[in-house]
Design a protein around this motif. Structure first.
Motif, mmCIF file in Angstrom:
data_model
loop_
_atom_site.group_PDB
_atom_site.id
_atom_site.type_symbol
_atom_site.label_atom_id
_atom_site.label_comp_id
_atom_site.label_asym_id
_atom_site.label_seq_id
_atom_site.Cartn_x
_atom_site.Cartn_y
_atom_site.Cartn_z
ATOM 1 N N LYS A 1 1.024 5.231 1.307
ATOM 2 C CA LYS A 1 0.445 6.220 2.202
ATOM 3 C C LYS A 1 0.446 7.568 1.504
ATOM 4 O O LYS A 1 1.507 8.096 1.153
ATOM 5 N N SER B 1 -4.234 3.770 -4.025
ATOM 6 C CA SER B 1 -3.459 3.588 -2.806
ATOM 7 C C SER B 1 -2.819 2.202 -2.733
ATOM 8 O O SER B 1 -2.004 1.948 -1.847
ATOM 9 N N THR C 1 0.833 -1.195 0.000
ATOM 10 C CA THR C 1 0.000 0.000 0.000
ATOM 11 C C THR C 1 0.869 1.245 0.000
ATOM 12 O O THR C 1 2.044 1.216 0.384
#
Length: 491
Positions: free
Chosen positions: A352, A382, A350
């Protein structure tokens, strides 16, 4: 048909000059358009578009080259007056449009009659966008500051003007049969939609929309419903009939970033809405209510879901070369790779988002239905290295493809449920219900696939890098063969 050359006119006014003879043609019964956005960028970057008649057009700066899409044999060479910023084939592939935005010019060339050509000069109004109408005999030019849209006829040399077009993400859309045009407008600080008849460009309907800042419009493939959605600051989707009646309005939530992507299914039965909360919501065509929503969790633990992880393929010890070949000395993306089926649970990589930057990398930024309506491919920004494939018949997640690099683009084949993916490396990835495969682009150096587009037949695929293009031919029994072109070929 007509023959002649237009007379001189003031450079301050839009002009059109054409040489040769051109015949009129009715709009196709099933206009699909096969629209590809060419790679845009600085001087020297390649542009490449495919036509429905197995022709391929590419340009570098002011040179236009038309080739046979199967052999790359040069069919025609053209020289434009300045750098070409946009290429587009007509629907019947008989003409090709070259937009020279810096000069405010559009030049049109005929593949069937090389001696025929047309030049359209928008004058002091300037030019920011140009496209074909579905019949392939009219050109729509958008002037600077979106003051108006000028509709030029190549057959009669007539011109029509449409005022107040709105500068938005997707403000113009044609029905698939080519009969109607819907245009987003902005006047007196309010949003409107006008529907025009493409045969004579007469206004059919004009109505205001209950949007704060209209971001896009799109016809359903059957041409009966028009979807209108608001900007990301407000979650709102409005559905209108052809006569301008509001059929339904949909809002999933409030006080947060809203819609990021929208796509119709080919059957017009479903409307998929991707939003900044990382979910896709599916509306049905009967009640226009949500029938399900698809989330994109960072961890996949359902054993019914197949997760394909791209992994580097280590060469056999007996095949190591010294010194290493040129391709092996490049970045990680130049090495060969393969897919492995991961065991559950799987944690996806993922990203951020930066809270202090505009346009955060969150939400569903891309989604597309397969041509048979059975599958939906999505990308959650994301989780940038993954492509999610959903089974629309069972309304569940079917597979996840996790790449080594960020997914730049994906596109379904026009005939079969076959998904092509590129990540900016030297490989193209193909998924089908039977499985998926990683295909290395052959050749010296590192061919970085930045974008791709299918031929309308679905038998070949154009891969584009910054300075080169590659044609990939799919042969199910004999393998995959590729043909290359580069910028030097256009001189």
């Amino acid at each position: 048909s007509w023959l002649g050359l237009s007379g001189d006119s003031s450079p301050q006014e839009p002009t059109q000059s054409c040489l040769g003879r051109i015949r009129d043609a009715p709009a196709p019964q099933d206009f699909r358009g096969f629209h590809q956005e060419p790679v845009s960028g600085p001087v020297g970057r390649h542009q490449c578009v495919l036509s429905v008649l197995s022709a391929q057009a590419s340009c570098v700066q002011y040179r236009l080259v038309v080739r046979d899409a199967n052999t790359l044999q040069i069919l025609q060479l053209y020289t434009c007056l300045d750098q070409i910023q946009h290429l587009e084939w007509s629907a019947d592939s008989l003409f090709i449009l070259c937009a020279l935005y810096k000069r405010g010019l559009v030049q049109v060339w005929s593949l069937e009659q090389p001696e025929w050509h047309c030049k359209i000069d928008e004058g002091s109004a300037g030019l920011v966008a140009s496209c074909w109408s579905p019949d392939g005999r009219h050109i729509l030019n958008t002037t600077e500051f979106h003051l108006r849209i000028t509709v030029w006829s190549l057959c009669t040399k007539s011109v029509s003007y449409i005022k107040y077009p709105k500068a938005c993400q997707q403000g113009i859309t044609f029905t698939r049969d080519g009969r109607y045009l819907a245009l987003a407008e902005r006047r007196d600080c309010r949003d409107y939609v006008s529907i025009f008849v493409c045969s004579d460009w007469q206004l059919l309907r004009h109505f205001d929309t209950d949007t704060q800042d209209l971001a896009g419009i799109e016809w359903a493939p059957n041409g009966c419903v028009l979807a209108v959605w608001d900007s990301c600051l407000e979650y709102k989707v409005l559905l209108y009939s052809l006569d301008g009646r509001l059929l339904s309005a949909f809002c999933a939530y409030e006080w947060s970033l809203g819609i990021k992507s929208v796509a119709w299914s080919p059957s017009s039965q479903f409307l998929a809405i991707g939003s900044y909360d990382g979910k896709v919501r599916i509306l049905n065509h009967v009640t226009w209510k949500m029938i399900t929503e698809f989330g994109h969790p960072a961890t996949v633990n359902n054993t019914k879901i197949v997760v394909y992880k791209e992994a580097e393929k280590s060469p056999p010890l007996g095949h190591l070369a010294f010194p290493p070949p040129r391709a092996a000395t490049g970045p990680l993306t130049s090495s060969e790779s393969k897919y492995e089926i991961a065991s559950m649970p799987v944690s996806l990589q993922t990203l951020k988002p930066a809270a202090d930057r505009a346009n955060p990398r969150i939400g569903v930024g891309a989604l597309a239905f397969s041509p048979d309506n059975y599958f939906l491919a999505t990308r959650n920004d994301s989780v940038p290295n993954a492509v999610w494939i959903w089974d629309i018949r069972k309304l569940r997640l079917l597979a996840v493809l996790e790449q080594l690099c960020t997914v730049r683009a994906f596109q379904w084949g026009p005939q079969q449920p076959r998904l092509a993916i590129c990540t900016g490396g030297s490989k193209v990835y193909l998924w089908s219900p039977a499985g998926c495969v990683s295909v290395q682009v052959p050749g010296e150096g590192d061919f970085q696939v930045l974008s791709l587009c299918w031929h309308p037949s679905g038998d070949s695929l154009a891969l584009l890098s910054k300075d080169h293009f590659c044609l990939c031919f799919l042969e199910m029994e004999k393998g995959v063969r590729m043909a290359f072109g580069q910028r030097g070929d256009c001189t």
